[in-house]
Motif scaffolding. Structure first.
Motif, PDB file in Angstrom:
ATOM      1  N   TYR A 268       5.093  -2.338   8.856  1.00 57.85           N
ATOM      2  CA  TYR A 268       5.691  -2.925   7.659  1.00 57.85           C
ATOM      3  C   TYR A 268       6.297  -1.859   6.753  1.00 57.85           C
ATOM      4  CZ  TYR A 268       5.179  -4.003   2.657  1.00 57.85           C
ATOM      5  OH  TYR A 268       5.357  -4.083   1.295  1.00 57.85           O
TER       6      TYR A 268
ATOM      7  N   TRP B  52      -2.205  -5.668   5.779  1.00 56.88           N
ATOM      8  CA  TRP B  52      -1.334  -4.509   5.984  1.00 56.88           C
ATOM      9  C   TRP B  52      -1.104  -4.233   7.465  1.00 56.88           C
ATOM     10  CZ3 TRP B  52      -5.067  -4.731   2.181  1.00 56.88           C
ATOM     11  CH2 TRP B  52      -4.578  -4.686   0.867  1.00 56.88           C
TER      12      TRP B  52
ATOM     13  N   PRO C 127       2.280  -7.005   0.441  1.00 54.66           N
ATOM     14  CA  PRO C 127       1.663  -7.806   1.510  1.00 54.66           C
ATOM     15  C   PRO C 127       0.528  -8.690   1.004  1.00 54.66           C
ATOM     16  CG  PRO C 127       2.050  -5.571   2.268  1.00 54.66           C
ATOM     17  CD  PRO C 127       2.313  -5.569   0.793  1.00 54.66           C
TER      18      PRO C 127
ATOM     19  N   LEU D  51       7.737  -9.887   5.251  1.00 59.17           N
ATOM     20  CA  LEU D  51       6.341 -10.244   5.009  1.00 59.17           C
ATOM     21  C   LEU D  51       5.975 -11.534   5.734  1.00 59.17           C
ATOM     22  CD1 LEU D  51       6.165  -9.427   1.196  1.00 59.17           C
ATOM     23  CD2 LEU D  51       5.004  -8.194   3.032  1.00 59.17           C
TER      24      LEU D  51
END
Length: 228
Positions: free
Chosen positions: A151, A147, A129, A208
């Protein structure tokens, strides 16, 4: 649509970019492998090897930055002009070099005797990330909070699939009759392993990019802002 589903949908719907990345990464791999064939017995050979190595490293970081920027733009509803993206990702190479050095150091530290074989994936999951932020914002991206809890599950699956499945496929040794069939089997397995690895990476880059467009409150503040 959930961010995860949206990320996979955008990845699937941009097959032209997938094809370009397949070709580009293959060319980069050929360039990287060619480094081992360069002569190093003379001073000019050492200089050529050094220059070649710099080009290989910069090219790899450029491909990473281009993929991350492309999907970030795609999720933001912007028209992704590949020429402009390529020029912008060139400016992100220094920041991505710092990121890659930190990643390499973290992976090296994780590879200790008796450590689980998958432990190297943890630094990659945690630091990717940050690469997305750096590719979008340059050095400022190091001081953002990239973050998101949601994810980690899909990222872990994609990284495991992109690393483990290709290795399993290459390590599989069927024994068809005849040298021709064996050669075809080996070529097909390597090709499929390559496509799986690149597809997993691009799906992860899309994830992302999606989460970069859907950041929680405070994500745009520097990391030091929370201490004020």
């Amino acid at each position: 649509m959930s961010p995860e589903s949206r990320a996979l949908s955008v990845f699937w719907n941009h097959k032209r970019f997938w094809t370009l990345q397949i070709v580009g990464i293959a060319m980069w791999l050929a360039l990287a492998i060619a480094w081992f064939w360069l002569p190093d017995s003379r001073a000019w050979g050492v200089a050529l090897s050094l220059l070649h190595g710099i080009v290989v490293i910069a090219g790899g970081l450029w491909l990473i930055g281009t993929a991350l920027l492309f999907y970030r733009r795609a999720h933001g509803g912007e028209e992704a002009q590949l020429g402009a993206l390529g020029r912008e990702s060139l400016r992100r190479i220094p920041g991505l070099f710092v990121w890659s050095a930190a990643l390499a150091g973290a992976v090296w530290v994780s590879l200790r005797p008796k450590a689980p074989g998958w432990i190297w994936m943890l630094p990659l999951i945690l630091l990717l990330p940050l690469a997305g932020q750096v590719s979008a914002e340059g050095a400022r991206g190091f001081f953002r909070m990239p973050w998101r809890l949601r994810y980690f599950p899909l990222a872990s699956v994609l990284i495991a699939a992109g690393a483990c499945l290709p290795l399993k496929l290459i390590a599989w040794h069927p024994r068809p009759a005849g040298l021709t069939l064996q050669t075809v089997s080996l070529t097909a397995r390597f090709a499929l392993a390559y496509l799986l690895a690149v597809s997993a990476w691009l799906a992860l880059a899309s994830l992302l990019g999606r989460l970069g467009q859907d950041r929680p409150p405070g994500a745009d503040r520097p990391l030091s802002a929370g201490r004020e």
